[in-house]
Motif scaffolding. Sequence first.
Motif, PDB file in Angstrom:
ATOM      1  N   ASP A 193     -26.328  -9.417  34.495  1.00  0.00           N
ATOM      2  CA  ASP A 193     -25.452 -10.246  35.336  1.00  0.00           C
ATOM      3  C   ASP A 193     -23.988  -9.835  35.229  1.00  0.00           C
ATOM      4  OD1 ASP A 193     -27.700 -11.719  36.057  1.00  0.00           O
ATOM      5  OD2 ASP A 193     -27.436 -13.151  34.416  1.00  0.00           O
ATOM      6  N   GLY A 194     -23.737  -8.522  35.269  1.00  0.00           N
ATOM      7  CA  GLY A 194     -22.367  -8.031  35.276  1.00  0.00           C
ATOM      8  C   GLY A 194     -21.665  -8.059  33.924  1.00  0.00           C
ATOM      9  N   LYS A 195     -22.411  -8.364  32.856  1.00  0.00           N
ATOM     10  CA  LYS A 195     -21.831  -8.394  31.516  1.00  0.00           C
ATOM     11  C   LYS A 195     -22.552  -7.381  30.624  1.00  0.00           C
ATOM     12  CE  LYS A 195     -20.673 -12.487  29.838  1.00  0.00           C
ATOM     13  NZ  LYS A 195     -20.692 -13.906  29.418  1.00  0.00           N
ATOM     14  N   GLU A 196     -21.819  -6.874  29.636  1.00  0.00           N
ATOM     15  CA  GLU A 196     -22.407  -5.933  28.703  1.00  0.00           C
ATOM     16  C   GLU A 196     -22.485  -6.572  27.322  1.00  0.00           C
ATOM     17  OE1 GLU A 196     -21.899  -1.354  27.006  1.00  0.00           O
ATOM     18  OE2 GLU A 196     -20.202  -2.342  28.020  1.00  0.00           O
ATOM     19  N   TYR A 197     -23.671  -6.547  26.741  1.00  0.00           N
ATOM     20  CA  TYR A 197     -23.889  -7.111  25.412  1.00  0.00           C
ATOM     21  C   TYR A 197     -24.238  -5.983  24.455  1.00  0.00           C
ATOM     22  CZ  TYR A 197     -24.418 -11.303  28.270  1.00  0.00           C
ATOM     23  OH  TYR A 197     -24.202 -12.312  29.178  1.00  0.00           O
ATOM     24  N   ILE A 198     -23.526  -5.908  23.353  1.00  0.00           N
ATOM     25  CA  ILE A 198     -23.759  -4.874  22.343  1.00  0.00           C
ATOM     26  C   ILE A 198     -24.216  -5.571  21.072  1.00  0.00           C
ATOM     27  CG2 ILE A 198     -22.738  -2.986  21.024  1.00  0.00           C
ATOM     28  CD1 ILE A 198     -20.576  -2.895  23.314  1.00  0.00           C
ATOM     29  N   LEU A 199     -25.504  -5.436  20.760  1.00  0.00           N
ATOM     30  CA  LEU A 199     -26.087  -6.092  19.591  1.00  0.00           C
ATOM     31  C   LEU A 199     -26.101  -5.109  18.424  1.00  0.00           C
ATOM     32  CD1 LEU A 199     -29.207  -7.798  21.259  1.00  0.00           C
ATOM     33  CD2 LEU A 199     -26.814  -8.549  21.282  1.00  0.00           C
ATOM     34  N   ILE A 200     -25.442  -5.479  17.334  1.00  0.00           N
ATOM     35  CA  ILE A 200     -25.446  -4.652  16.132  1.00  0.00           C
ATOM     36  C   ILE A 200     -26.453  -5.247  15.161  1.00  0.00           C
ATOM     37  CG2 ILE A 200     -24.078  -3.606  14.294  1.00  0.00           C
ATOM     38  CD1 ILE A 200     -21.582  -4.210  15.902  1.00  0.00           C
ATOM     39  N   GLY A 201     -27.552  -4.540  14.931  1.00  0.00           N
ATOM     40  CA  GLY A 201     -28.579  -5.017  13.994  1.00  0.00           C
ATOM     41  C   GLY A 201     -28.186  -4.651  12.576  1.00  0.00           C
ATOM     42  N   THR A 202     -27.678  -5.619  11.852  1.00  0.00           N
ATOM     43  CA  THR A 202     -27.135  -5.350  10.516  1.00  0.00           C
ATOM     44  C   THR A 202     -28.117  -5.720   9.414  1.00  0.00           C
ATOM     45  OG1 THR A 202     -26.150  -7.535  10.209  1.00  0.00           O
ATOM     46  CG2 THR A 202     -24.839  -5.915  11.403  1.00  0.00           C
ATOM     47  N   ALA A 203     -27.822  -5.240   8.223  1.00  0.00           N
ATOM     48  CA  ALA A 203     -28.557  -5.631   7.020  1.00  0.00           C
ATOM     49  C   ALA A 203     -27.641  -6.541   6.220  1.00  0.00           C
ATOM     50  CB  ALA A 203     -28.931  -4.406   6.202  1.00  0.00           C
ATOM     51  N   HIS A 204     -28.117  -7.751   5.913  1.00  0.00           N
ATOM     52  CA  HIS A 204     -27.276  -8.729   5.221  1.00  0.00           C
ATOM     53  C   HIS A 204     -26.912  -8.286   3.806  1.00  0.00           C
ATOM     54  CE1 HIS A 204     -27.518 -11.612   8.441  1.00  0.00           C
ATOM     55  NE2 HIS A 204     -28.832 -11.633   8.394  1.00  0.00           N
ATOM     56  N   ALA A 216     -21.277  -3.456   7.135  1.00  0.00           N
ATOM     57  CA  ALA A 216     -19.919  -3.957   7.358  1.00  0.00           C
ATOM     58  C   ALA A 216     -19.022  -2.850   7.914  1.00  0.00           C
ATOM     59  CB  ALA A 216     -19.337  -4.505   6.060  1.00  0.00           C
ATOM     60  N   GLU A 217     -19.195  -1.647   7.393  1.00  0.00           N
ATOM     61  CA  GLU A 217     -18.392  -0.520   7.866  1.00  0.00           C
ATOM     62  C   GLU A 217     -18.716  -0.209   9.326  1.00  0.00           C
ATOM     63  OE1 GLU A 217     -19.422   2.537   5.129  1.00  0.00           O
ATOM     64  OE2 GLU A 217     -18.437   1.576   3.406  1.00  0.00           O
ATOM     65  N   GLN A 218     -20.006  -0.300   9.677  1.00  0.00           N
ATOM     66  CA  GLN A 218     -20.407  -0.025  11.050  1.00  0.00           C
ATOM     67  C   GLN A 218     -19.877  -1.092  12.010  1.00  0.00           C
ATOM     68  OE1 GLN A 218     -24.550  -0.470  12.194  1.00  0.00           O
ATOM     69  NE2 GLN A 218     -24.444   1.391  13.419  1.00  0.00           N
ATOM     70  N   VAL A 219     -19.910  -2.352  11.579  1.00  0.00           N
ATOM     71  CA  VAL A 219     -19.390  -3.439  12.407  1.00  0.00           C
ATOM     72  C   VAL A 219     -17.920  -3.189  12.739  1.00  0.00           C
ATOM     73  CG1 VAL A 219     -18.745  -5.889  12.378  1.00  0.00           C
ATOM     74  CG2 VAL A 219     -21.029  -5.195  11.632  1.00  0.00           C
ATOM     75  N   LYS A 220     -17.150  -2.829  11.745  1.00  0.00           N
ATOM     76  CA  LYS A 220     -15.721  -2.554  11.948  1.00  0.00           C
ATOM     77  C   LYS A 220     -15.520  -1.392  12.928  1.00  0.00           C
ATOM     78  CE  LYS A 220     -11.540  -1.272   9.349  1.00  0.00           C
ATOM     79  NZ  LYS A 220     -10.691  -2.369   9.863  1.00  0.00           N
ATOM     80  N   ILE A 264     -23.468  -6.406  -4.505  1.00  0.00           N
ATOM     81  CA  ILE A 264     -23.428  -6.604  -3.053  1.00  0.00           C
ATOM     82  C   ILE A 264     -23.014  -8.038  -2.743  1.00  0.00           C
ATOM     83  CG2 ILE A 264     -24.839  -6.722  -0.963  1.00  0.00           C
ATOM     84  CD1 ILE A 264     -26.648  -4.601  -2.232  1.00  0.00           C
ATOM     85  N   ASN A 265     -22.141  -8.196  -1.799  1.00  0.00           N
ATOM     86  CA  ASN A 265     -21.750  -9.525  -1.344  1.00  0.00           C
ATOM     87  C   ASN A 265     -22.493  -9.809  -0.040  1.00  0.00           C
ATOM     88  OD1 ASN A 265     -20.545 -11.960  -0.866  1.00  0.00           O
ATOM     89  ND2 ASN A 265     -18.575 -11.102  -0.244  1.00  0.00           N
ATOM     90  N   PRO A 266     -23.615 -10.560  -0.077  1.00  0.00           N
ATOM     91  CA  PRO A 266     -24.391 -10.816   1.141  1.00  0.00           C
ATOM     92  C   PRO A 266     -23.517 -11.437   2.230  1.00  0.00           C
ATOM     93  CG  PRO A 266     -25.595 -11.554  -0.789  1.00  0.00           C
ATOM     94  CD  PRO A 266     -24.210 -11.221  -1.250  1.00  0.00           C
ATOM     95  N   GLY A 267     -23.701 -10.964   3.453  1.00  0.00           N
ATOM     96  CA  GLY A 267     -22.928 -11.509   4.558  1.00  0.00           C
ATOM     97  C   GLY A 267     -21.597 -10.821   4.778  1.00  0.00           C
ATOM     98  N   GLN A 268     -21.375  -9.687   4.112  1.00  0.00           N
ATOM     99  CA  GLN A 268     -20.100  -8.989   4.248  1.00  0.00           C
ATOM    100  C   GLN A 268     -19.875  -8.522   5.689  1.00  0.00           C
ATOM    101  OE1 GLN A 268     -17.899  -8.745   1.640  1.00  0.00           O
ATOM    102  NE2 GLN A 268     -16.454  -8.038   3.189  1.00  0.00           N
ATOM    103  N   GLU A 269     -20.970  -8.206   6.387  1.00  0.00           N
ATOM    104  CA  GLU A 269     -20.833  -7.745   7.770  1.00  0.00           C
ATOM    105  C   GLU A 269     -20.370  -8.888   8.679  1.00  0.00           C
ATOM    106  OE1 GLU A 269     -24.892  -9.565   7.828  1.00  0.00           O
ATOM    107  OE2 GLU A 269     -23.483  -8.738   6.397  1.00  0.00           O
ATOM    108  N   MET A 270     -20.740 -10.144   8.338  1.00  0.00           N
ATOM    109  CA  MET A 270     -20.268 -11.295   9.111  1.00  0.00           C
ATOM    110  C   MET A 270     -18.775 -11.519   8.864  1.00  0.00           C
ATOM    111  SD  MET A 270     -22.892 -12.211  10.791  1.00  0.00           S
ATOM    112  CE  MET A 270     -24.574 -11.577  10.710  1.00  0.00           C
ATOM    113  N   ILE A 271     -18.363 -11.366   7.619  1.00  0.00           N
ATOM    114  CA  ILE A 271     -16.937 -11.485   7.279  1.00  0.00           C
ATOM    115  C   ILE A 271     -16.135 -10.433   8.035  1.00  0.00           C
ATOM    116  CG2 ILE A 271     -15.249 -11.291   5.405  1.00  0.00           C
ATOM    117  CD1 ILE A 271     -17.441 -12.298   3.498  1.00  0.00           C
ATOM    118  N   GLN A 272     -16.687  -9.217   8.111  1.00  0.00           N
ATOM    119  CA  GLN A 272     -16.005  -8.144   8.841  1.00  0.00           C
ATOM    120  C   GLN A 272     -15.898  -8.494  10.319  1.00  0.00           C
ATOM    121  OE1 GLN A 272     -14.534  -5.126   7.606  1.00  0.00           O
ATOM    122  NE2 GLN A 272     -13.693  -5.479   9.644  1.00  0.00           N
ATOM    123  N   GLY A 273     -16.950  -9.084  10.884  1.00  0.00           N
ATOM    124  CA  GLY A 273     -16.905  -9.499  12.284  1.00  0.00           C
ATOM    125  C   GLY A 273     -15.807 -10.514  12.535  1.00  0.00           C
ATOM    126  N   ILE A 274     -15.658 -11.476  11.610  1.00  0.00           N
ATOM    127  CA  ILE A 274     -14.607 -12.493  11.726  1.00  0.00           C
ATOM    128  C   ILE A 274     -13.223 -11.839  11.655  1.00  0.00           C
ATOM    129  CG2 ILE A 274     -13.567 -14.496  10.590  1.00  0.00           C
ATOM    130  CD1 ILE A 274     -16.429 -15.179   9.586  1.00  0.00           C
TER     131      ILE A 274
END
Length: 390
Positions: free
Chosen positions: A14-25, A31-35, A100-110
């Motif tokens: 519908d005219g929008k682009e969604y980019i889903l990053i499948g991360t490992a918690h 986290a580096e890839q998200v950034k 490992i700090n679980p959820g680091q990729e979510m922190i990077q997203g924020i």
Amino acid sequence: MTDHNENITRIELDGKEYILIGTAHVSKQSAEQVKRVIEQEQPDSICVELDKQRYQSIVKGSTWRDMDIFQVIKEKKATLLLMNLAISSFQKRMAKQFGINPGQEMIQGIESADEIGAELVLADRNIQITFARIWRSIGLKGKMMLLTQVLAGVFSKESISEEELEKMKTQDSIDSVLREFSEAFPRLKKPLIDERDQYLAQKIKKAPGEKIVAVLGAAHVPGITKEIQKNHDLKKLTKLPPKSNVPKIIGWSIPLIIIALIAYTFWSNPVAGWQQVVSWLIWNGGFSALGVALAFGHPLSILTALIAAPITSLNPLIAAGWFAGFVQALVKRPHVSDFEALADDVHTVKGFWNNKVTRILLIIVFANLGSTLGTIIAGTDIVRLFINNL
């Protein structure tokens, strides 16, 4: 149109682009890839697999100090709180063992959303609602098994193998804690994964802007890729399912039968009737009090369970654990330091028992389990005495 590239999924809809990053918690590389992806794509919105409660915990640190233990008891949320603490304990173990700090990729997203000025969307369903829907989808046996696994997970000192760590990189963060239980109860996949796939997909779909990046656990990407093509009712997905009438019928039938048996026995043989009453008081109150004692409850809490259990077991609307827990909270009121120390204390058996907050939760759960066991034993004895009297 959908395009898969390693753990990046691109969807045009519908005219929008969604980019889903499948991360490992539990992966530092995620986290580096998200950034990197966010800096390259410069999206209008960034969706993260967090609800408001978990987001607040990340950005503000521990929010346990704001918890009202009396409100927890009143709203019957002791078991749900134990589940939250089990996840915290599990993550602490991983952090300690693997650094490992679980959820680091979510922190990077924020952080990346703030850096590029993108809209941050908290896309996951409230974890309490997920747990509540899980709790209502299992019977008494399932509840007992779940509590056993939760407590076992809290107190486990078993190391996590490299093989298990790799497996967790493809699992949902909540499912990784309850994975054994999920295998025993396959229907839990619906509230744990499938419903959240639908919820996440709808939130991502409605995110503002023409280009949206979503930071998700890899386990959710296949489901979201399918569900984003549909429309989902978020209100329906966050509504607690109605309670089954079967437990209610059983809950009222058992005390009514027990009262009827005792009343008839008293009418025909008062001595046998008194034996039934004594059996009910000793087994029911005794096991409930024993449960509180095992949780190192205050003597007044033990006494409360001893007195309350034989009465509350005759009324499905109340439970001995609530009274015992309330008394414990009054005589051993938790301090701010107890709430602040929760995240660390749940990592060890000693800490779990010494912390005044978790001790109250244990008292509630153990008192109720003891009362249930006492009801079964006493009820069986009452039936035996009734039959013998006949």
